[in-house]
Design an enzyme around this catalytic site. Structure first.
Site, PDB file in Angstrom:
ATOM      1  N   GLY A  16       0.846  -1.197   0.000  1.00 46.33           N
ATOM      2  CA  GLY A  16       0.000   0.000   0.000  1.00 46.33           C
ATOM      3  C   GLY A  16       0.875   1.238   0.000  1.00 46.33           C
ATOM      4  O   GLY A  16       1.617   1.495   0.954  1.00 46.33           O
ATOM      5  N   ALA A  48      -6.348  10.965   7.159  1.00 51.07           N
ATOM      6  CA  ALA A  48      -5.022  11.029   6.547  1.00 51.07           C
ATOM      7  C   ALA A  48      -3.930  11.314   7.588  1.00 51.07           C
ATOM      8  O   ALA A  48      -2.854  10.709   7.552  1.00 51.07           O
ATOM      9  CB  ALA A  48      -5.026  12.097   5.463  1.00 51.07           C
ATOM     10  N   GLN A  49      -4.220  12.228   8.530  1.00 51.58           N
ATOM     11  CA  GLN A  49      -3.204  12.572   9.543  1.00 51.58           C
ATOM     12  C   GLN A  49      -2.786  11.353  10.362  1.00 51.58           C
ATOM     13  O   GLN A  49      -1.599  11.152  10.638  1.00 51.58           O
ATOM     14  CB  GLN A  49      -3.759  13.637  10.489  1.00 51.58           C
ATOM     15  CG  GLN A  49      -3.235  15.018  10.212  1.00 51.58           C
ATOM     16  CD  GLN A  49      -1.714  15.060  10.062  1.00 51.58           C
ATOM     17  OE1 GLN A  49      -0.971  14.504  10.864  1.00 51.58           O
ATOM     18  NE2 GLN A  49      -1.250  15.718   9.024  1.00 51.58           N
ATOM     19  N   GLU A  79     -19.635  16.513   1.885  1.00 49.54           N
ATOM     20  CA  GLU A  79     -18.858  17.373   0.979  1.00 49.54           C
ATOM     21  C   GLU A  79     -19.343  17.230  -0.460  1.00 49.54           C
ATOM     22  O   GLU A  79     -19.439  18.211  -1.200  1.00 49.54           O
ATOM     23  CB  GLU A  79     -17.370  17.029   1.092  1.00 49.54           C
ATOM     24  CG  GLU A  79     -16.795  17.461   2.432  1.00 49.54           C
ATOM     25  CD  GLU A  79     -15.289  17.280   2.575  1.00 49.54           C
ATOM     26  OE1 GLU A  79     -14.671  18.049   3.335  1.00 49.54           O
ATOM     27  OE2 GLU A  79     -14.725  16.362   1.955  1.00 49.54           O
ATOM     28  N   ASP A  89      -5.403   3.361   7.737  1.00 49.33           N
ATOM     29  CA  ASP A  89      -6.803   2.938   7.867  1.00 49.33           C
ATOM     30  C   ASP A  89      -6.948   1.445   8.129  1.00 49.33           C
ATOM     31  O   ASP A  89      -7.956   1.008   8.689  1.00 49.33           O
ATOM     32  CB  ASP A  89      -7.569   3.261   6.580  1.00 49.33           C
ATOM     33  CG  ASP A  89      -7.989   4.721   6.507  1.00 49.33           C
ATOM     34  OD1 ASP A  89      -7.573   5.503   7.385  1.00 49.33           O
ATOM     35  OD2 ASP A  89      -8.732   5.081   5.574  1.00 49.33           O
ATOM     36  N   PHE A 110      -0.901   7.348   2.020  1.00 55.81           N
ATOM     37  CA  PHE A 110      -0.430   8.183   3.137  1.00 55.81           C
ATOM     38  C   PHE A 110       0.470   7.394   4.090  1.00 55.81           C
ATOM     39  O   PHE A 110       1.578   7.826   4.407  1.00 55.81           O
ATOM     40  CB  PHE A 110      -1.626   8.741   3.913  1.00 55.81           C
ATOM     41  CG  PHE A 110      -2.397   9.763   3.145  1.00 55.81           C
ATOM     42  CD1 PHE A 110      -1.919  11.047   3.002  1.00 55.81           C
ATOM     43  CD2 PHE A 110      -3.604   9.433   2.544  1.00 55.81           C
ATOM     44  CE1 PHE A 110      -2.622  12.008   2.281  1.00 55.81           C
ATOM     45  CE2 PHE A 110      -4.314  10.377   1.824  1.00 55.81           C
ATOM     46  CZ  PHE A 110      -3.831  11.659   1.688  1.00 55.81           C
ATOM     47  N   VAL A 115      -1.158  -7.553  -3.968  1.00 55.02           N
ATOM     48  CA  VAL A 115      -0.793  -8.626  -3.039  1.00 55.02           C
ATOM     49  C   VAL A 115      -1.996  -9.537  -2.852  1.00 55.02           C
ATOM     50  O   VAL A 115      -3.091  -9.088  -2.514  1.00 55.02           O
ATOM     51  CB  VAL A 115      -0.294  -8.035  -1.697  1.00 55.02           C
ATOM     52  CG1 VAL A 115      -0.109  -9.133  -0.661  1.00 55.02           C
ATOM     53  CG2 VAL A 115       1.012  -7.298  -1.924  1.00 55.02           C
TER      54      VAL A 115
HETATM   55  C1  LIG Z   1     -13.787  10.283  -0.411  1.00 56.61           C
HETATM   56  C2  LIG Z   1     -12.876  10.364   0.776  1.00 56.61           C
HETATM   57  C3  LIG Z   1     -12.675  11.575   1.411  1.00 56.61           C
HETATM   58  C4  LIG Z   1     -11.821  11.678   2.501  1.00 56.61           C
HETATM   59  N1  LIG Z   1     -11.632  12.901   3.084  1.00 56.61           N
HETATM   60  C5  LIG Z   1     -10.743  13.023   4.086  1.00 56.61           C
HETATM   61  C6  LIG Z   1     -10.463  14.304   4.645  1.00 56.61           C
HETATM   62  O1  LIG Z   1     -11.036  15.307   4.244  1.00 56.61           O
HETATM   63  N2  LIG Z   1      -9.522  14.362   5.642  1.00 56.61           N
HETATM   64  C7  LIG Z   1      -8.873  13.261   6.092  1.00 56.61           C
HETATM   65  O2  LIG Z   1      -8.010  13.370   6.951  1.00 56.61           O
HETATM   66  N3  LIG Z   1      -9.135  12.050   5.595  1.00 56.61           N
HETATM   67  C8  LIG Z   1     -10.043  11.896   4.599  1.00 56.61           C
HETATM   68  N4  LIG Z   1     -10.305  10.662   4.079  1.00 56.61           N
HETATM   69  C9  LIG Z   1      -9.654   9.492   4.693  1.00 56.61           C
HETATM   70  C10 LIG Z   1      -8.233   9.359   4.188  1.00 56.61           C
HETATM   71  O3  LIG Z   1      -8.183   9.474   2.795  1.00 56.61           O
HETATM   72  C11 LIG Z   1      -7.691   8.030   4.662  1.00 56.61           C
HETATM   73  O4  LIG Z   1      -7.687   8.034   6.076  1.00 56.61           O
HETATM   74  C12 LIG Z   1      -6.288   7.791   4.147  1.00 56.61           C
HETATM   75  O5  LIG Z   1      -6.291   7.739   2.740  1.00 56.61           O
HETATM   76  C13 LIG Z   1      -5.734   6.492   4.710  1.00 56.61           C
HETATM   77  O6  LIG Z   1      -4.466   6.298   4.195  1.00 56.61           O
HETATM   78  P1  LIG Z   1      -3.865   4.848   4.057  1.00 56.61           P
HETATM   79  O7  LIG Z   1      -2.457   5.039   3.555  1.00 56.61           O
HETATM   80  O8  LIG Z   1      -4.058   4.094   5.299  1.00 56.61           O
HETATM   81  O9  LIG Z   1      -4.757   4.103   2.955  1.00 56.61           O
HETATM   82  P2  LIG Z   1      -5.242   4.518   1.514  1.00 56.61           P
HETATM   83  O10 LIG Z   1      -5.036   5.954   1.242  1.00 56.61           O
HETATM   84  O11 LIG Z   1      -6.623   3.986   1.371  1.00 56.61           O
HETATM   85  O12 LIG Z   1      -4.281   3.703   0.552  1.00 56.61           O
HETATM   86  C14 LIG Z   1      -4.186   2.314   0.560  1.00 56.61           C
HETATM   87  C15 LIG Z   1      -3.344   1.860  -0.619  1.00 56.61           C
HETATM   88  O13 LIG Z   1      -3.211   0.457  -0.562  1.00 56.61           O
HETATM   89  C16 LIG Z   1      -3.338  -0.081  -1.872  1.00 56.61           C
HETATM   90  N5  LIG Z   1      -3.781  -1.472  -1.757  1.00 56.61           N
HETATM   91  C17 LIG Z   1      -4.894  -1.961  -1.161  1.00 56.61           C
HETATM   92  N6  LIG Z   1      -4.914  -3.300  -1.239  1.00 56.61           N
HETATM   93  C18 LIG Z   1      -3.798  -3.673  -1.910  1.00 56.61           C
HETATM   94  C19 LIG Z   1      -3.258  -4.925  -2.327  1.00 56.61           C
HETATM   95  N7  LIG Z   1      -3.871  -6.079  -2.062  1.00 56.61           N
HETATM   96  N8  LIG Z   1      -2.105  -4.941  -3.017  1.00 56.61           N
HETATM   97  C20 LIG Z   1      -1.469  -3.777  -3.319  1.00 56.61           C
HETATM   98  N9  LIG Z   1      -1.925  -2.562  -2.946  1.00 56.61           N
HETATM   99  C21 LIG Z   1      -3.076  -2.511  -2.257  1.00 56.61           C
HETATM  100  C22 LIG Z   1      -4.377   0.831  -2.535  1.00 56.61           C
HETATM  101  O14 LIG Z   1      -4.268   0.769  -3.939  1.00 56.61           O
HETATM  102  C23 LIG Z   1      -3.983   2.200  -1.966  1.00 56.61           C
HETATM  103  O15 LIG Z   1      -3.073   2.886  -2.774  1.00 56.61           O
HETATM  104  C24 LIG Z   1     -11.160  10.531   2.979  1.00 56.61           C
HETATM  105  C25 LIG Z   1     -11.366   9.298   2.355  1.00 56.61           C
HETATM  106  C26 LIG Z   1     -12.200   9.219   1.254  1.00 56.61           C
HETATM  107  C27 LIG Z   1     -12.406   7.896   0.567  1.00 56.61           C
END
Ligand SMILES: Cc1cc2nc3c(=O)[nH]c(=O)nc-3n(C[C@H](O)[C@H](O)[C@H](O)COP(=O)(O)OP(=O)(O)OC[C@H]3O[C@@H](n4cnc5c(N)ncnc54)[C@H](O)[C@@H]3O)c2cc1C
Length: 443
Positions: free
Chosen positions: A31, A339-340, A195, A324, A34, A99
Site C-alpha cells: 500500500g 489522513a493525519q 462534501e 486505515d 499516506f 498482493v
Molecule cells: C472520499 C474520501 C474523502 C476523505 N476525506 C478526508 C479528509 O477530508 N480528511 C482526512 O483526513 N481524511 C479523509 N479521508 C480518509 C483518508 O483518505 C484516509 O484516512 C487515508 O487515505 C488512509 O491512508 P492509508 O495510507 O491508510 O490508505 P489509503 O489511502 O486507502 O491507501 C491504501 C493503498 O493500498 C493499496 N492497496 C490496497 N490493497 C492492496 C493490495 N492487495 N495490493 C497492493 N496494494 C493494495 C491501494 O491501492 C492504496 O493505494 C477521505 C477518504 C475518502 C475515501
C-alpha cells in the site's frame, strides 16, 4: 529489487521467487498511500531494501476526490506517480502489483504483477498499509447502481453519471423521467457524503446556470440520507447542527434516521418510501481490503487488523499495520481513519523499523496527535473541530484550502489546484466537466 528470478512455474501464471540470500534486510510495504509512502520515506537512511507495492501506480489524495466527482478538479491534479520515489530514494523499489496472499510462517507474500505473473517476495519486516474500500453492509448488489467514492475511476464514474443525468433530463419528454434524472441521492452523511452534497448543490445552482434551455438544473433535488441520527457523526453535535443548517440553505434535503432498504436502477427505497433517482451515490461506510485478514490475526468488524500500541501484529514479529487498515484504540477511543493518523502511523512504523535495524529497541508506543477535523460545506464554507474549539465559516475555509494545498503530493499539483480554485471562485465555473465517450463495438 536485487536478483529476483529464480523459479518459473509452467502454468498460466508465472511465479517469480526472489533469491533467498540477501545482504540487507528487506522491508516490504503493501500500500503506497499516506501510511505506506510515509513509512518508506522514514526508512530512507536505513540500511535496508524497501519494497513498496501497490496495485495502482499513483498515490491518490482522497480528501479531494469529491472535487473530481463534481468536476472541480481533474484526476491528475490530485494524484502523483508512486514510481518517482525511486528517483528520490535509492533504497526503495516500487512494484505495481496486487498482493494476493501473505504467509507469515515462511515470511513471504505473493503479489500478482500484470507483466510478470505472480511474484513471491520474502520479507524481514512487513508493513500493511492497504486502507479501506466502500462497504455496502452485506448488500454488494447495491454497488452496481450506487458507486462508492474511493478511486479516480469511481470519481470519474460519478462525474459522468451526474453530468449525463442532466443531458438525459434535457432530452426526455417524460416529466417523471426528467424528475428522476434530476434527483440525486447520496447515502451516508459522513464527511464524504456531506462534501459531495455541498459541491453538487453549487454545481447545479451556479456552474450549470443557463447551460440548458429546456431544464433548470437549479431545480434538481439533492437528498443526503443516513440511518444515523445526524450528519457528521464523528464531529460534535453543535457542528452537525451547523452543517445541517448550511446544507439546507444550499438546497440539500437532509434525511437522518432513514435506512436504505433497496437500491436498483429506478432509485432507492429508504424508510419504506421509494425515491426515484437516476443517480444514487454510496458514501455510507468503509471496510478494509482483504490483506489484514490474510495475516490471520484478530480483525475488527470492519476487517481492520487489531494492533498493539507499537502498531505491531501480536505474535508476528516484524509485522506492522498502519493507516486505515489498523484498528487501534487510544485513551479508550479508536484512532480515526483520517489522513493525519495514517501519516503519523506510517512515520512511526518506518522509524521504529529503522531503529530496530540498528539494533536499538523502541520503548515509546505510538501516540496519535489530533490536529483537528475539518470538512467543507459547499462553496467557501468549512467547519473545524479541534479539542474544544468548534468553528466554521469563510476563514475556516481558507485554512482548509491552505492545509489541503500544502498536503497535496507534488508541487505541480499544488499550483494547478490553487489555480483551479481561484478560477472557480471568481467565475463559478468548473473546468473538468467531461463525460468520457463509451466506445461502441466496431468503432
Ligand atoms: C472520499 C474520501 C474523502 C476523505 N476525506 C478526508 C479528509 O477530508 N480528511 C482526512 O483526513 N481524511 C479523509 N479521508 C480518509 C483518508 O483518505 C484516509 O484516512 C487515508 O487515505 C488512509 O491512508 P492509508 O495510507 O491508510 O490508505 P489509503 O489511502 O486507502 O491507501 C491504501 C493503498 O493500498 C493499496 N492497496 C490496497 N490493497 C492492496 C493490495 N492487495 N495490493 C497492493 N496494494 C493494495 C491501494 O491501492 C492504496 O493505494 C477521505 C477518504 C475518502 C475515501
Amino acid at each position: 529489487m536485487s536478483a529476483m528470478l529464480a523459479e518459473t512455474r509452467p502454468h498460466e501464471a508465472t511465479v517469480v521467487v526472489e533469491a533467498p540470500r540477501r545482504a540487507r534486510k528487506r522491508v516490504v510495504i503493501i500500500g503506497a498511500a499516506f501510511a505506506g509512502i510515509t513509512a518508506a520515506r522514514a526508512l530512507r537512511r536505513a540500511d535496508a531494501e524497501v519494497v513498496l507495492i501497490d496495485r495502482r501506480n499513483h498515490h491518490l489524495f482522497q480528501p479531494l476526490l469529491y472535487q473530481v466527482a463534481t468536476a472541480v478538479l481533474s484526476p491528475a491534479e490530485i494524484a502523483a506517480p508512486i514510481r518517482q520515489l525511486e528517483a528520490k530514494q535509492r533504497n526503495v523499489t516500487v512494484l505495481l502489483a496486487e498482493v494476493t496472499s501473505v504467509d507469515l510462517a515462511s515470511r513471504t507474500i505473493e503479489a500478482a504483477d500484470p507483466g510478470v505473473g505472480v511474484r513471491k517476495i520474502a520479507f524481514d519486516y512487513l508493513v500493511v498499509a492497504t486502507g479501506m474500500r466502500p462497504n455496502y453492509f452485506g448488500h454488494d448488489e447495491f454497488a452496481r447502481y450506487a458507486p462508492g467514492l474511493k478511486s479516480l475511476s469511481d470519481a470519474e464514474t460519478i462525474r459522468a453519471k451526474i453530468l449525463g443525468a442532466f443531458e438525459l433530463a434535457a432530452t426526455t419528454e417524460d416529466e417523471g423521467e426528467r424528475a428522476r434524472q434530476m434527483t440525486f441521492v447520496l447515502v451516508g452523511a459522513g464527511p464524504s457524503g456531506m462534501e459531495l452534497a455541498g459541491s453538487l448543490a453549487h454545481l447545479v445552482k451556479v456552474t450549470l446556470r443557463g447551460n440548458f434551455h429546456r431544464i433548470d438544473p437549479a431545480k434538481s433535488t439533492i437528498i443526503l440520507l443516513d440511518a444515523g441520527k445526524r450528519v457528521l457523526p464523528t464531529f460534535a453535535e453543535s457542528v452537525s447542527r451547523r452543517v445541517t443548517r448550511r446544507l439546507t440553505k444550499l438546497g440539500v434535503k437532509v434525511l437522518t434516521g432513514v435506512k436504505v432498504e433497496t437500491v436498483d436502477e429506478q432509485g432507492v427505497v429508504a424508510g419504506g418510501t421509494r425515491i426515484p433517482s437516476a443517480t444514487v451515490l454510496w458514501t455510507a461506510g468503509v471496510a478494509a481490503w482483504p490483506v489484514p485478514k490474510m495475516l490471520g490475526t484478530k480483525i475488527d468488524r470492519a476487517g481492520r487488523a487489531l494492533v498493539d500500541s507499537f502498531l505491531k501484529v501480536v505474535d508476528a514479529p516484524g509485522v506492522f499495520v498502519a493507516g486505515d487498515a489498523a484498528s487501534l484504540t487510544q485513551d479508550g477511543h479508536p484512532v480515526p481513519g483520517v489522513a493525519q493518523a495514517a501519516i503519523q502511523e506510517g512515520r512511526y512504523v518506518g522509524r521504529l523499523i529503522a531503529k530496530e535495524l540498528k539494533g536499538r529497541k523502541v520503548k515509546r508506543p505510538f501516540r496519535y496527535f489530533d490536529k483537528g477535523n475539518m470538512a467543507v460545506v459547499g462553496k467557501n464554507y468549512a467547519v473545524l473541530e479541534r479539542g474544544r474549539l468548534r468553528t466554521g465559516g469563510f476563514l475556516t475555509y481558507l485554512v482548509w484550502a491552505f492545509v489541503h494545498i500544502v498536503a497535496l503530493p507534488q508541487l505541480q499539483n499544488r499550483l494547478r489546484v490553487q489555480r483551479q480554485w481561484l478560477w472557480s471562485y471568481f467565475t463559478g465555473q468548473r473546468s473538468s466537466r467531461l463525460i468520457p465517450e463509451t466506445k461502441k463495438p466496431g468503432h
